[in-house]
Design an enzyme around this catalytic site. Structure first.
Site, PDB file in Angstrom:
ATOM      1  N   HIS A  34       0.834  -1.203   0.000  1.00  0.00           N
ATOM      2  CA  HIS A  34       0.000   0.000   0.000  1.00  0.00           C
ATOM      3  C   HIS A  34       0.874   1.261   0.000  1.00  0.00           C
ATOM      4  O   HIS A  34       0.665   2.177  -0.809  1.00  0.00           O
ATOM      5  CB  HIS A  34      -0.919  -0.020   1.228  1.00  0.00           C
ATOM      6  CG  HIS A  34      -1.768   1.197   1.364  1.00  0.00           C
ATOM      7  ND1 HIS A  34      -3.039   1.265   0.836  1.00  0.00           N
ATOM      8  CD2 HIS A  34      -1.542   2.387   1.964  1.00  0.00           C
ATOM      9  CE1 HIS A  34      -3.550   2.462   1.110  1.00  0.00           C
ATOM     10  NE2 HIS A  34      -2.661   3.158   1.799  1.00  0.00           N
ATOM     11  N   GLU A  35       1.840   1.320   0.889  1.00  0.00           N
ATOM     12  CA  GLU A  35       2.691   2.509   0.996  1.00  0.00           C
ATOM     13  C   GLU A  35       3.581   2.696  -0.235  1.00  0.00           C
ATOM     14  O   GLU A  35       3.843   3.828  -0.652  1.00  0.00           O
ATOM     15  CB  GLU A  35       3.518   2.470   2.279  1.00  0.00           C
ATOM     16  CG  GLU A  35       2.682   2.525   3.550  1.00  0.00           C
ATOM     17  CD  GLU A  35       1.711   3.706   3.616  1.00  0.00           C
ATOM     18  OE1 GLU A  35       2.043   4.802   3.124  1.00  0.00           O
ATOM     19  OE2 GLU A  35       0.598   3.532   4.163  1.00  0.00           O
ATOM     20  N   HIS A  38       1.669   4.555  -2.749  1.00  0.00           N
ATOM     21  CA  HIS A  38       1.725   6.010  -2.509  1.00  0.00           C
ATOM     22  C   HIS A  38       3.038   6.598  -3.009  1.00  0.00           C
ATOM     23  O   HIS A  38       3.059   7.693  -3.575  1.00  0.00           O
ATOM     24  CB  HIS A  38       1.553   6.321  -1.026  1.00  0.00           C
ATOM     25  CG  HIS A  38       0.164   6.122  -0.511  1.00  0.00           C
ATOM     26  ND1 HIS A  38      -0.959   6.606  -1.139  1.00  0.00           N
ATOM     27  CD2 HIS A  38      -0.281   5.474   0.597  1.00  0.00           C
ATOM     28  CE1 HIS A  38      -2.033   6.280  -0.456  1.00  0.00           C
ATOM     29  NE2 HIS A  38      -1.646   5.584   0.613  1.00  0.00           N
ATOM     30  N   HIS A  44      -5.611   6.831  -2.564  1.00  0.00           N
ATOM     31  CA  HIS A  44      -6.469   5.745  -2.095  1.00  0.00           C
ATOM     32  C   HIS A  44      -7.507   5.408  -3.150  1.00  0.00           C
ATOM     33  O   HIS A  44      -8.066   6.295  -3.791  1.00  0.00           O
ATOM     34  CB  HIS A  44      -7.157   6.123  -0.784  1.00  0.00           C
ATOM     35  CG  HIS A  44      -6.216   6.114   0.365  1.00  0.00           C
ATOM     36  ND1 HIS A  44      -6.262   7.050   1.361  1.00  0.00           N
ATOM     37  CD2 HIS A  44      -5.195   5.282   0.680  1.00  0.00           C
ATOM     38  CE1 HIS A  44      -5.306   6.798   2.242  1.00  0.00           C
ATOM     39  NE2 HIS A  44      -4.643   5.732   1.853  1.00  0.00           N
ATOM     40  N   CYS A  45      -7.753   4.119  -3.318  1.00  0.00           N
ATOM     41  CA  CYS A  45      -8.690   3.626  -4.327  1.00  0.00           C
ATOM     42  C   CYS A  45     -10.118   3.688  -3.792  1.00  0.00           C
ATOM     43  O   CYS A  45     -10.381   3.335  -2.639  1.00  0.00           O
ATOM     44  CB  CYS A  45      -8.337   2.188  -4.696  1.00  0.00           C
ATOM     45  SG  CYS A  45      -9.415   1.490  -5.957  1.00  0.00           S
ATOM     46  N   CYS A  50      -9.303  -3.291  -3.107  1.00  0.00           N
ATOM     47  CA  CYS A  50      -7.952  -3.064  -3.617  1.00  0.00           C
ATOM     48  C   CYS A  50      -6.993  -2.814  -2.459  1.00  0.00           C
ATOM     49  O   CYS A  50      -7.381  -2.258  -1.431  1.00  0.00           O
ATOM     50  CB  CYS A  50      -8.015  -1.836  -4.534  1.00  0.00           C
ATOM     51  SG  CYS A  50      -6.450  -1.263  -5.206  1.00  0.00           S
ATOM     52  N   CYS A  72      -6.091   0.530 -10.398  1.00  0.00           N
ATOM     53  CA  CYS A  72      -4.795   0.836  -9.785  1.00  0.00           C
ATOM     54  C   CYS A  72      -3.654   0.083 -10.465  1.00  0.00           C
ATOM     55  O   CYS A  72      -2.538   0.599 -10.568  1.00  0.00           O
ATOM     56  CB  CYS A  72      -4.835   0.532  -8.289  1.00  0.00           C
ATOM     57  SG  CYS A  72      -5.898   1.691  -7.391  1.00  0.00           S
TER      58      CYS A  72
END
Length: 124
Positions: A34-35, A38, A44-45, A50, A72
């Site tokens: 996740h990070e 970014h 954010h989705c 996701c 994404c």
């Protein structure tokens, strides 16, 4: 506090499971994926389930998958470029190698199925 502790069920007053190290690794990988999204400029989705969905507590983090949704995935592809078929194959191999939660939650199978679907379309 060690960052690793926040992935430990004991930190959340949960009973430690027999596969504690797998739970910690699995949670840490989800956060890292996740990070990293970014870091590649992804927000954010809001479209599908996701790994880039926002999560404000453990329950929200637990229900999101370890992979990107199609939207994404395309964003990531535009930013860094990769062969989607090879990516799915390599990620599936990693999930099989790690085993435990990575395999039991169906990620290896899902990734293998995605690769097979792409290969089938290429052959047409």
């Amino acid at each position: 506090m060690c960052i690793r502790d926040s992935y430990n069920p004991v930190f959340f007053d949960e009973d430690p499971p027999s596969n504690l190290s797998q739970v910690i690794l699995y949670r840490a990988c989800k956060v890292m994926v996740h990070e990293l999204g970014h870091m590649f400029g992804m927000k954010h989705c809001i479209y599908y389930s996701c790994v880039m969905n926002a999560s404000n507590h453990l329950e929200e983090a637990a229900i999101k998958p370890l992979y990107e949704c199609p939207v994404c995935m395309r964003k990531l592809h535009l930013v860094i470029g990769f062969n989607p078929l090879e990516r799915y194959k390599q990620l599936a191999k990693i999930c099989v190698t790690l085993g435990g939660l990575f395999k039991s939650k169906g990620y290896a199978k899902w990734l293998q199925d995605r690769a097979a679907s792409i290969e089938k379309k290429i052959k047409k």
